[in-house]
Design a protein around this motif. Structure first.
Motif, PDB file in Angstrom:
ATOM      1  N   TYR A 147       0.869  -1.170   0.000  1.00 15.91           N
ATOM      2  CA  TYR A 147       0.000   0.000   0.000  1.00 15.91           C
ATOM      3  C   TYR A 147       0.909   1.224   0.000  1.00 15.91           C
ATOM      4  CZ  TYR A 147       1.201   0.408   4.942  1.00 15.91           C
ATOM      5  OH  TYR A 147       1.891   0.533   6.123  1.00 15.91           O
ATOM      6  N   SER A 148       0.361   2.376  -0.341  1.00 11.10           N
ATOM      7  CA  SER A 148       1.158   3.599  -0.410  1.00 11.10           C
ATOM      8  C   SER A 148       0.544   4.680   0.461  1.00 11.10           C
ATOM      9  CB  SER A 148       1.263   4.100  -1.858  1.00 11.10           C
ATOM     10  OG  SER A 148       1.870   3.130  -2.694  1.00 11.10           O
ATOM     11  N   VAL A 149       1.398   5.493   1.063  1.00 12.26           N
ATOM     12  CA  VAL A 149       0.953   6.649   1.842  1.00 12.26           C
ATOM     13  C   VAL A 149       1.693   7.875   1.313  1.00 12.26           C
ATOM     14  CG1 VAL A 149       0.649   7.660   4.130  1.00 12.26           C
ATOM     15  CG2 VAL A 149       0.684   5.167   3.867  1.00 12.26           C
ATOM     16  N   THR A 150       0.945   8.921   0.966  1.00 13.63           N
ATOM     17  CA  THR A 150       1.554  10.128   0.424  1.00 13.63           C
ATOM     18  C   THR A 150       0.855  11.358   0.982  1.00 13.63           C
ATOM     19  OG1 THR A 150       2.187  11.232  -1.655  1.00 13.63           O
ATOM     20  CG2 THR A 150       0.033  10.156  -1.591  1.00 13.63           C
ATOM     21  N   GLY A 151       1.371  12.520   0.660  1.00 14.24           N
ATOM     22  CA  GLY A 151       0.785  13.757   1.182  1.00 14.24           C
ATOM     23  C   GLY A 151       1.495  14.214   2.442  1.00 14.24           C
ATOM     24  N   ASP A 221      -2.700  -2.432  -2.606  1.00 12.25           N
ATOM     25  CA  ASP A 221      -2.672  -1.371  -3.627  1.00 12.25           C
ATOM     26  C   ASP A 221      -3.468  -0.132  -3.229  1.00 12.25           C
ATOM     27  OD1 ASP A 221      -1.095  -2.961  -5.327  1.00 12.25           O
ATOM     28  OD2 ASP A 221      -2.877  -3.959  -6.118  1.00 12.25           O
ATOM     29  N   ASP A 222      -3.948  -0.043  -1.997  1.00  8.98           N
ATOM     30  CA  ASP A 222      -4.597   1.188  -1.542  1.00  8.98           C
ATOM     31  C   ASP A 222      -3.583   2.326  -1.549  1.00  8.98           C
ATOM     32  OD1 ASP A 222      -7.058   0.080  -1.173  1.00  8.98           O
ATOM     33  OD2 ASP A 222      -7.045   0.158   1.017  1.00  8.98           O
ATOM     34  N   VAL A 223      -4.058   3.525  -1.880  1.00  3.26           N
ATOM     35  CA  VAL A 223      -3.237   4.732  -1.795  1.00  3.26           C
ATOM     36  C   VAL A 223      -3.885   5.655  -0.774  1.00  3.26           C
ATOM     37  CG1 VAL A 223      -2.326   6.749  -2.995  1.00  3.26           C
ATOM     38  CG2 VAL A 223      -2.454   4.547  -4.177  1.00  3.26           C
ATOM     39  N   ILE A 224      -3.164   5.947   0.296  1.00  2.00           N
ATOM     40  CA  ILE A 224      -3.670   6.832   1.350  1.00  2.00           C
ATOM     41  C   ILE A 224      -3.042   8.204   1.147  1.00  2.00           C
ATOM     42  CG2 ILE A 224      -3.850   7.190   3.840  1.00  2.00           C
ATOM     43  CD1 ILE A 224      -3.398   4.133   4.133  1.00  2.00           C
ATOM     44  N   TYR A 225      -3.889   9.194   0.942  1.00  2.00           N
ATOM     45  CA  TYR A 225      -3.409  10.548   0.676  1.00  2.00           C
ATOM     46  C   TYR A 225      -3.913  11.494   1.766  1.00  2.00           C
ATOM     47  CZ  TYR A 225      -2.981  15.180  -1.436  1.00  2.00           C
ATOM     48  OH  TYR A 225      -2.684  16.497  -1.653  1.00  2.00           O
ATOM     49  N   VAL A 226      -2.974  12.177   2.419  1.00  2.00           N
ATOM     50  CA  VAL A 226      -3.317  13.150   3.455  1.00  2.00           C
ATOM     51  C   VAL A 226      -3.262  14.539   2.835  1.00  2.00           C
ATOM     52  CG1 VAL A 226      -2.731  14.098   5.704  1.00  2.00           C
ATOM     53  CG2 VAL A 226      -2.386  11.659   5.258  1.00  2.00           C
ATOM     54  N   THR A 227      -4.400  15.183   2.749  1.00  2.00           N
ATOM     55  CA  THR A 227      -4.457  16.497   2.117  1.00  2.00           C
ATOM     56  C   THR A 227      -3.864  17.560   3.039  1.00  2.00           C
ATOM     57  OG1 THR A 227      -6.692  16.864   2.978  1.00  2.00           O
ATOM     58  CG2 THR A 227      -6.506  15.893   0.794  1.00  2.00           C
ATOM     59  N   PRO A 228      -3.294  18.630   2.473  1.00  2.00           N
ATOM     60  CA  PRO A 228      -2.749  19.718   3.297  1.00  2.00           C
ATOM     61  C   PRO A 228      -3.862  20.556   3.896  1.00  2.00           C
ATOM     62  CG  PRO A 228      -2.532  20.251   0.973  1.00  2.00           C
ATOM     63  CD  PRO A 228      -3.045  18.844   1.041  1.00  2.00           C
TER      64      PRO A 228
END
Length: 265
Positions: A147-151, A221-228
């Motif tokens: 899985y991916s973590v971004t932001g 394959d989930d993508v976790i995105y933390v918005t600003p």
């Protein structure tokens, strides 16, 4: 002599200015009370999807009988130069576009949407019902799932999904948690489901909505995105940070000076 009416008029202004500088929505689970019980809406762990790789090992009291149901060992070369080493591992099954694997003797088996325990029970049941093995033990595990973590997190990246029921909170913790500029109410999980990219929004300030979200248990394959948050957004403008900090503290200093003059006049 202190002019109290004027002093009372300036104090609310000062409090308003200082409150504007205080971070909001930083604390997680603001609705969570001591010993409050929350039900988890979705308990599903990892389930098989097309292109997944599965390791399936069959054992029984007679190793020779079980051997025909196991794929051969594969030797790979790892490292370079003097640090090269040979690794051996059991070959894996790849789930095809129809959600099936081709299992020895049993042939095509539908596994898409099944957990590893369900796949294990299905193979075990088939082996026994077809009288191929009397006492099989079937071990199933997912191979190369991520899985991916971004932001706005401390350590964005791609991480191995090494547990059957990893929560979005576990995933964020592995990425070093949100930065101070991460929007606690704007965590998004992007997931492919049946050829469609779905987006789930998670509000970390509300424990009940987090626990009931379909994205609470993450999938491969989930993508976790933390918005600003708004503060980060303002910083992205030209001299945005200077405008916020400098103008804010100049305003506070001006109010404090005015109050001091009134007090000591």
């Amino acid at each position: 002599m202190i002019k109290r009416p004027l002093l009372k008029a300036f104090i609310p202004t000062l409090l308003l200015l200082t409150s504007c500088g205080m971070p909001k929505d930083i604390v997680y689970f603001q609705d969570l009370e001591t010993e409050k019980v929350l039900e988890i809406g979705h308990n599903d762990g990892i389930v098989a999807k097309p292109n997944d790789e599965l390791s399936i090992i069959v054992t029984c009291q007679n190793p020779e009988l079980a051997a025909i149901f196991n794929l051969p060992l594969v030797t790979t070369l790892a490292g370079r130069g003097v640090s090269q080493a040979y690794n051996q591992q059991v070959a894996t099954y790849t789930v095809n576009s129809d959600g099936e694997i081709n299992f020895p003797i049993l042939g095509e088996l539908k596994v898409a949407g099944m957990s590893r325990w369900e796949i294990s029970e299905k193979i075990k049941s088939e082996l026994i019902s077809q009288k191929l093995l009397d006492d099989p033990v079937v071990s199933v595990s997912f191979v190369n799932v991520f899985y991916s973590v971004t932001g706005e997190v401390a350590k964005p990246g791609r991480f191995p999904l090494d547990r059957d029921r990893m929560t979005v909170l576990d995933a964020l913790a592995n990425a070093g948690d949100l930065t101070i500029y991460g929007d606690r109410v704007g965590v998004k999980v992007l997931r492919r489901e049946e050829g469609i990219l779905k987006t789930y929004n998670i509000d970390l300030t509300n424990a009940e909505t987090v626990s009931k979200s379909p994205a609470y248990i993450i999938q491969q394959d989930d993508v976790i995105y933390v918005t600003p948050n708004a503060a980060r957004g303002r910083m992205s403008t030209v001299n945005g940070n200077n405008l916020i900090s400098t103008s804010f503290w100049l305003s506070v200093a001006s109010v404090l000076t005015s109050v001091a003059v009134l007090v000591f006049k």
